[in-house]
Design a protein around this motif. Structure first.
Motif, mmCIF file in Angstrom:
data_model
loop_
_atom_site.group_PDB
_atom_site.id
_atom_site.type_symbol
_atom_site.label_atom_id
_atom_site.label_comp_id
_atom_site.label_asym_id
_atom_site.label_seq_id
_atom_site.Cartn_x
_atom_site.Cartn_y
_atom_site.Cartn_z
ATOM 1 N N PRO A 83 0.811 -1.224 0.000
ATOM 2 C CA PRO A 83 0.000 0.000 0.000
ATOM 3 C C PRO A 83 0.840 1.268 0.000
ATOM 4 C CG PRO A 83 -0.939 -1.603 1.506
ATOM 5 C CD PRO A 83 0.393 -2.154 1.072
ATOM 6 N N ALA A 84 1.965 1.261 0.706
ATOM 7 C CA ALA A 84 2.805 2.457 0.788
ATOM 8 C C ALA A 84 3.653 2.667 -0.453
ATOM 9 C CB ALA A 84 3.705 2.379 2.023
ATOM 10 N N THR A 85 4.159 1.579 -1.058
ATOM 11 C CA THR A 85 5.110 1.732 -2.164
ATOM 12 C C THR A 85 4.453 1.705 -3.544
ATOM 13 O OG1 THR A 85 5.540 -0.653 -2.194
ATOM 14 C CG2 THR A 85 6.994 0.725 -0.840
ATOM 15 N N GLN A 86 3.337 1.014 -3.703
ATOM 16 C CA GLN A 86 2.761 0.833 -5.028
ATOM 17 C C GLN A 86 1.444 1.567 -5.240
ATOM 18 O OE1 GLN A 86 4.755 -0.490 -7.174
ATOM 19 N NE2 GLN A 86 6.183 -1.031 -5.538
ATOM 20 N N ILE A 135 -3.835 5.442 1.660
ATOM 21 C CA ILE A 135 -2.835 4.573 2.278
ATOM 22 C C ILE A 135 -3.153 4.349 3.755
ATOM 23 C CG2 ILE A 135 -0.381 4.331 2.824
ATOM 24 C CD1 ILE A 135 0.147 6.118 0.345
ATOM 25 N N ALA A 136 -3.697 5.390 4.410
ATOM 26 C CA ALA A 136 -4.014 5.283 5.835
ATOM 27 C C ALA A 136 -5.068 4.215 6.110
ATOM 28 C CB ALA A 136 -4.493 6.628 6.376
ATOM 29 N N CYS A 137 -5.864 3.868 5.114
ATOM 30 C CA CYS A 137 -6.862 2.803 5.311
ATOM 31 C C CYS A 137 -6.184 1.478 5.640
ATOM 32 C CB CYS A 137 -7.734 2.653 4.064
ATOM 33 S SG CYS A 137 -8.854 4.040 3.791
ATOM 34 N N SER A 138 -5.011 1.241 5.080
ATOM 35 C CA SER A 138 -4.264 0.033 5.411
ATOM 36 C C SER A 138 -3.843 0.052 6.875
ATOM 37 C CB SER A 138 -3.034 -0.078 4.506
ATOM 38 O OG SER A 138 -2.212 -1.153 4.889
ATOM 39 N N LEU A 151 -3.334 -14.873 4.504
ATOM 40 C CA LEU A 151 -3.309 -15.052 3.052
ATOM 41 C C LEU A 151 -4.609 -14.591 2.407
ATOM 42 C CD1 LEU A 151 -1.621 -18.570 2.648
ATOM 43 C CD2 LEU A 151 -0.598 -16.330 2.211
ATOM 44 N N ALA A 152 -5.739 -14.906 3.038
ATOM 45 C CA ALA A 152 -7.037 -14.526 2.478
ATOM 46 C C ALA A 152 -7.188 -13.008 2.423
ATOM 47 C CB ALA A 152 -8.160 -15.150 3.299
ATOM 48 N N ALA A 153 -6.712 -12.320 3.463
ATOM 49 C CA ALA A 153 -6.814 -10.856 3.477
ATOM 50 C C ALA A 153 -5.954 -10.237 2.379
ATOM 51 C CB ALA A 153 -6.393 -10.324 4.848
ATOM 52 N N TYR A 154 -4.734 -10.745 2.215
ATOM 53 C CA TYR A 154 -3.878 -10.223 1.149
ATOM 54 C C TYR A 154 -4.439 -10.550 -0.232
ATOM 55 C CZ TYR A 154 -0.088 -8.922 4.333
ATOM 56 O OH TYR A 154 0.682 -8.328 5.307
ATOM 57 N N LEU A 155 -5.031 -11.725 -0.366
ATOM 58 C CA LEU A 155 -5.658 -12.096 -1.636
ATOM 59 C C LEU A 155 -6.802 -11.145 -1.968
ATOM 60 C CD1 LEU A 155 -6.412 -13.875 -4.037
ATOM 61 C CD2 LEU A 155 -7.516 -15.460 -2.439
ATOM 62 N N ALA A 156 -7.667 -10.895 -1.007
ATOM 63 C CA ALA A 156 -8.802 -9.991 -1.244
ATOM 64 C C ALA A 156 -8.318 -8.577 -1.551
ATOM 65 C CB ALA A 156 -9.725 -9.984 -0.026
ATOM 66 N N LEU A 215 -10.419 0.626 -0.342
ATOM 67 C CA LEU A 215 -10.924 -0.683 0.085
ATOM 68 C C LEU A 215 -9.840 -1.741 -0.045
ATOM 69 C CD1 LEU A 215 -13.159 -2.604 0.972
ATOM 70 C CD2 LEU A 215 -13.896 -2.758 -1.435
ATOM 71 N N GLY A 216 -9.102 -1.728 -1.153
ATOM 72 C CA GLY A 216 -8.017 -2.687 -1.319
ATOM 73 C C GLY A 216 -6.952 -2.544 -0.249
#
Length: 411
Positions: free
Chosen positions: A242-245, A265-268, A296-301, A317-318
């Motif tokens: 989230p911070a770099t991309q 980014i702050a949402c992350s 893994l599921a959270a990163y996938l979503a 949201l992502g």
């Protein structure tokens, strides 16, 4: 208790610190992940501004990426060295030196104007941050029992999320009003923590004769843990996506304002606060394997959502979904390694954990940039989502973390 007894019994010495010194000690123990969160979140909203500032340099976009990720080299090297240093110089000297290096290296962006100087200062900050995180987590492992450790490590990461969210929002405001250098002032937060460390940490050592004192012996003792470290290297780089991309994803979709980027980014960070706070309950109910699958599921979503995002709301949201995985990641693996290693090995096991995390974060641009070049920013996140889907499926086929404990894991 005599001074010699305090040095030889870290748990007794640390538990004897109470009153105002006890509160300062807790602040230092909680500070490691928080300052590491500042490492990347503080300048995330200004990456395109840094790229523009160095536009006369060849490859200014890549330079901005390396300014962001160079601390990961220091973090990667500082963590295992920090684990070794605890057994030699003790956490007091190590923590004081780390906080001084973090404040000096981090704030250098206020004046450094040559790329090499800025990169070197970021390396010093990263190295110092790894030292601090290793020492802070070791202090928690030495002072508390297993239940207390889980709570304090969860508190560490919740506070890190709050710090990251606050820093990225503040950085966006500061950059909007005072330029890209202003957010580097935030790194001076390490100065009051330095004073707290001087006042609260006693002079203690982990042992007079550390287990695994030679590199060969250490590798022999920690060999059963290498599958865990490999998993960390494989997925830890997702924590900084989230911070770099995401700033470049927003830029590609025409969203240029630093304040909007910082809010996305702050949402992350917000999600990581909530997930880290829930870790003790999640870990008790889902177990080691179940918690890993949730990560893994959270990163996938999150990556799947970012692959489809064309607006600030979709990107937010992502980032939130990825933050849920990040909030569970650090406390899960830290608790896992502390529980599976003896006190004499714990400092170096923690150091290797942070080293694996930072190696993954350092390597992440080498993975994502070719994906971005071939598939676009959104397509790069889509490719990561596919890989994560395969990893999640594999975690159900073969149960992760079947590694036995190393030595006497209690104490």
């Amino acid at each position: 208790m005599t001074p010699a007894d305090e040095q030889d019994d870290p748990q007794r010495a640390l538990r004897a610190i109470d009153g105002w010194r006890g509160w300062l000690l807790i602040a230092v123990m909680l500070s490691g992940p928080s300052l590491m969160a500042l490492t990347f979140s503080t300048i995330a909203p200004v990456l395109p501004m840094i790229s523009a500032h160095f536009r006369d340099q060849a490859g200014s976009t890549m330079l901005a990426q390396w300014i962001m990720t160079t601390p990961a080299i220091g973090l990667m090297l500082g963590a295992p060295i920090g684990g070794w240093s605890i057994d030699r110089i003790g956490p007091r000297a190590m923590t004081i030196a780390a906080l001084a290096g973090f404040a000096g290296g981090g704030s250098a962006g206020l004046w450094a104007d040559h790329p090499a100087t800025l990169l070197a200062s970021r390396f010093v900050m990263g190295f110092s941050g790894a030292y601090l995180a290793t020492a802070a987590t070791w202090l928690i492992g030495a002072r508390y029992d297993e239940i207390g450790r889980r709570r304090l490590i969860a508190a560490q990461d919740s506070l890190a999320g709050i710090t990251a969210m606050s820093a990225v929002l503040l950085a966006g405001i500061m950059a909007q009003t005072a330029g890209w250098r202003a957010p580097f002032m935030i790194y001076l937060l390490a100065v009051p923590l330095l004073l707290a460390a001087v006042a609260s940490i006693p002079s203690i050592y982990t042992s007079r004769q550390a287990t695994g004192s030679t590199p060969a012996e250490l590798l022999s003792h920690l060999r059963p843990l290498w599958p865990i470290y490999l998993i960390i290297v494989a997925i830890a780089g997702l924590m900084m996506m989230p911070a770099t991309q995401v700033p470049f994803l927003l830029q590609a979709n025409g969203i240029e304002e630093p304040i909007i980027r910082s809010r996305v980014i702050a949402c992350s960070a917000l999600a990581s606060i909530l997930a880290a706070a829930s870790f003790p309950v999640v870990r008790e109910r889902a177990g080691e394997a179940g918690t890993f699958r949730l990560i893994l599921a959270a990163y996938l979503a999150g990556t799947a959502t970012l692959s489809l995002a064309t607006s600030a709301e979709g990107a937010a949201l992502g980032c939130f979904l990825m933050g849920l995985g990040t909030g569970l990641f650090s406390p899960s693996f830290a608790s896992l390694l502390i529980a599976r290693t003896s006190p004499a090995l714990r400092g170096r096991a923690i150091g290797f954990m942070f080293g694996a995390v930072f190696l993954s974060e350092f390597l992440s641009p080498l993975v994502i940039l070719p994906l971005r070049a071939a598939l676009g920013v959104n397509g790069g996140f889509g490719a990561l989502a596919l890989l994560l889907a395969l990893a999640l499926f594999a975690s159900f086929v073969k149960r992760p973390f079947a590694t036995p404990s190393i030595g006497a894991a209690h104490g």
